[in-house]
Design a protein around this motif. Structure first.
Motif, PDB file in Angstrom:
ATOM      1  N   ALA A 140       0.818  -1.223   0.000  1.00 23.50           N
ATOM      2  CA  ALA A 140       0.000   0.000   0.000  1.00 23.50           C
ATOM      3  C   ALA A 140       0.845   1.263   0.000  1.00 23.50           C
ATOM      4  CB  ALA A 140      -0.924   0.006   1.218  1.00 23.50           C
ATOM      5  N   LEU A 141       2.126   1.120   0.364  1.00 24.04           N
ATOM      6  CA  LEU A 141       2.991   2.286   0.468  1.00 24.04           C
ATOM      7  C   LEU A 141       3.786   2.508  -0.804  1.00 24.04           C
ATOM      8  CD1 LEU A 141       4.418   1.814   4.082  1.00 24.04           C
ATOM      9  CD2 LEU A 141       2.780   3.545   3.333  1.00 24.04           C
ATOM     10  N   GLY A 142       4.211   3.754  -1.002  1.00 20.92           N
ATOM     11  CA  GLY A 142       5.054   4.112  -2.122  1.00 20.92           C
ATOM     12  C   GLY A 142       5.752   5.420  -1.815  1.00 20.92           C
ATOM     13  N   PRO A 143       6.382   6.030  -2.804  1.00 18.85           N
ATOM     14  CA  PRO A 143       7.097   7.288  -2.559  1.00 18.85           C
ATOM     15  C   PRO A 143       6.180   8.487  -2.329  1.00 18.85           C
ATOM     16  CG  PRO A 143       7.194   6.692  -4.880  1.00 18.85           C
ATOM     17  CD  PRO A 143       6.583   5.529  -4.171  1.00 18.85           C
ATOM     18  N   THR A 144       4.899   8.353  -2.674  1.00 21.03           N
ATOM     19  CA  THR A 144       3.945   9.443  -2.465  1.00 21.03           C
ATOM     20  C   THR A 144       3.361   9.352  -1.057  1.00 21.03           C
ATOM     21  OG1 THR A 144       3.345   9.445  -4.800  1.00 21.03           O
ATOM     22  CG2 THR A 144       1.827  10.541  -3.276  1.00 21.03           C
ATOM     23  N   PRO A 145       3.426  10.428  -0.256  1.00 19.87           N
ATOM     24  CA  PRO A 145       2.891  10.374   1.110  1.00 19.87           C
ATOM     25  C   PRO A 145       1.404  10.049   1.125  1.00 19.87           C
ATOM     26  CG  PRO A 145       4.284  12.309   0.828  1.00 19.87           C
ATOM     27  CD  PRO A 145       4.089  11.724  -0.536  1.00 19.87           C
TER      28      PRO A 145
END
Length: 379
Positions: free
Chosen positions: A332-337
């Protein structure tokens, strides 16, 4: 173990607890938000310290530096030798508004008087290469607000900061350091610092004793300046000045932003004039500030993310997150907050499980925290 005093909001650490708090915040990859989550989850700094290695390993980092006991004892001794002290979040002398910012420092180093609990504080910031008229305005605002019972916060920098501190020496002022409490910057302000401390003012820092400030440490300092205050007055700020960083922190913290207009021909006024165009309150005298802050002793809509009361329910901490939950979070996580609440909804996991998984990633150096309770994955 219950750290709380008789008042629900009053915290008094004993010597062992203060030492454990210091070790925890000085450990690798532990910042203010991580510290709070660790303490809330494990119930005490001692328990959190024991858990750091396993959390880090589960997040993907084989070894993490836990602050050695000897290092923490030496730092406390250095504070004592320098007539400084460490104040914990929630203790009576901790700045009352600072505890309601996003990620308040768990411990602050303090030298000076006992005025930090004063709720009426205003920050005055601006250009280091300030004009003579800018310095006079800073002194006038600070002196007149001091006469009305407001303490002044600033960064002890050259120019506007120095003028504000000088004018508020007798009425009350706090200098916020970007480095350790023993590292004066700029060094020529030793006499000014001595004067404000002798008059009952304070110097504070969240950085370790002996820490020499780097460029990235000044924005951290600026968030404390605004966080301690009901409002921030900006005088002569250039377009990319640190004073604008302070104003942005003030906006995030829901503090009032006041800007003194300047000549459009002076680049030192470009930032302050820009703040006015963006909605900051134009002020030309202390009367304008006093009217805006009339009867206000606390910022509106403060953050409520505080360190919780320790619990004796050890079963609360016994269940470790599953590998499948860990995989869903990472996917679910990536470089975009993204907001933590959104992650919880997406994964379907409990709030407690998600916070543990985020702790694992952060302690492993794989997670970055952002304002507004947002996080991103470091790739």
């Amino acid at each position: 173990m219950n750290n709380r005093a008789t008042s629900k909001n009053a915290l008094i650490l004993n010597e062992a607890q203060r030492l454990a708090w210091l070790r925890l915040i000085r450990s690798e990859n532990v910042g203010p938000a991580t510290f709070r989550d660790l303490l809330n989850h494990f119930g005490s700094a001692e328990a959190a310290l024991d858990a750091l290695p396993s959390l880090s390993r589960r997040g993907g980092k084989s070894a993490i530096r836990v602050c050695p006991l000897n290092d923490a004892e030496a730092e406390i001794e250095s504070h004592q030798n320098a007539n400084a002290r460490l104040i914990a979040l929630g203790e009576p002398d901790y700045p009352p508004h600072l505890r309601h910012i996003d990620g308040p420092p768990p411990l602050i180093s303090v030298k000076g008087g006992q005025t930090l609990a004063e709720p009426k504080m205003v920050a005055v910031v601006g250009a280091r290469n300030a004009s003579l008229s800018g310095r006079k305005l800073a002194a006038q605002f600070s002196r007149e607000l001091g006469h009305q019972g407001y303490a002044i916060a600033s960064g002890l920098a050259r120019g506007i900061d120095a003028a504000a501190h000088e004018a508020a020496t007798t009425s009350g002022t706090t200098a916020v350091f970007a480095g350790g409490i023993d590292i004066l910057y700029p060094p020529e302000h030793g006499r000014l610092l001595e004067a404000l401390l002798s008059a009952g003012g304070n110097a504070i820092s969240e950085m370790p004793f002996g820490w020499k400030p780097r460029g990235r440490d000044f924005p951290r300092r600026n968030r404390l300046i605004s966080g301690m205050s009901l409002g921030v007055i900006v005088i002569e700020a250039a377009k990319k000045s640190g004073s604008l960083h302070t104003a942005r922190f003030a906006l995030d913290q829901n503090r009032e932003i006041f800007a003194v207009p300047g000549s459009p021909l002076d680049p030192r006024s470009e930032g302050a004039n820009g703040l006015i165009r963006q909605g900051a309150m134009l002020v030309t005298s202390s009367k304008d500030v006093l009217e805006a802050l009339a009867d206000r002793i606390a910022p509106e809509l403060p953050f409520t993310l505080e360190i919780e009361e320790p619990t004796e329910d050890k079963d609360l901490f016994s269940t470790e997150p599953s590998d499948s939950a860990r995989e869903r979070l990472v996917s679910a996580l990536g470089p975009t907050p993204v907001e933590i609440d959104e992650i919880i909804r997406f994964t379907g996991e409990s709030t407690r499980i998600i916070h543990v998984l985020l702790l694992e990633l952060e302690l492993a150096g794989r997670l970055e925290r952002h304002s507004g309770q947002r996080v991103s994955l470091l790739l």
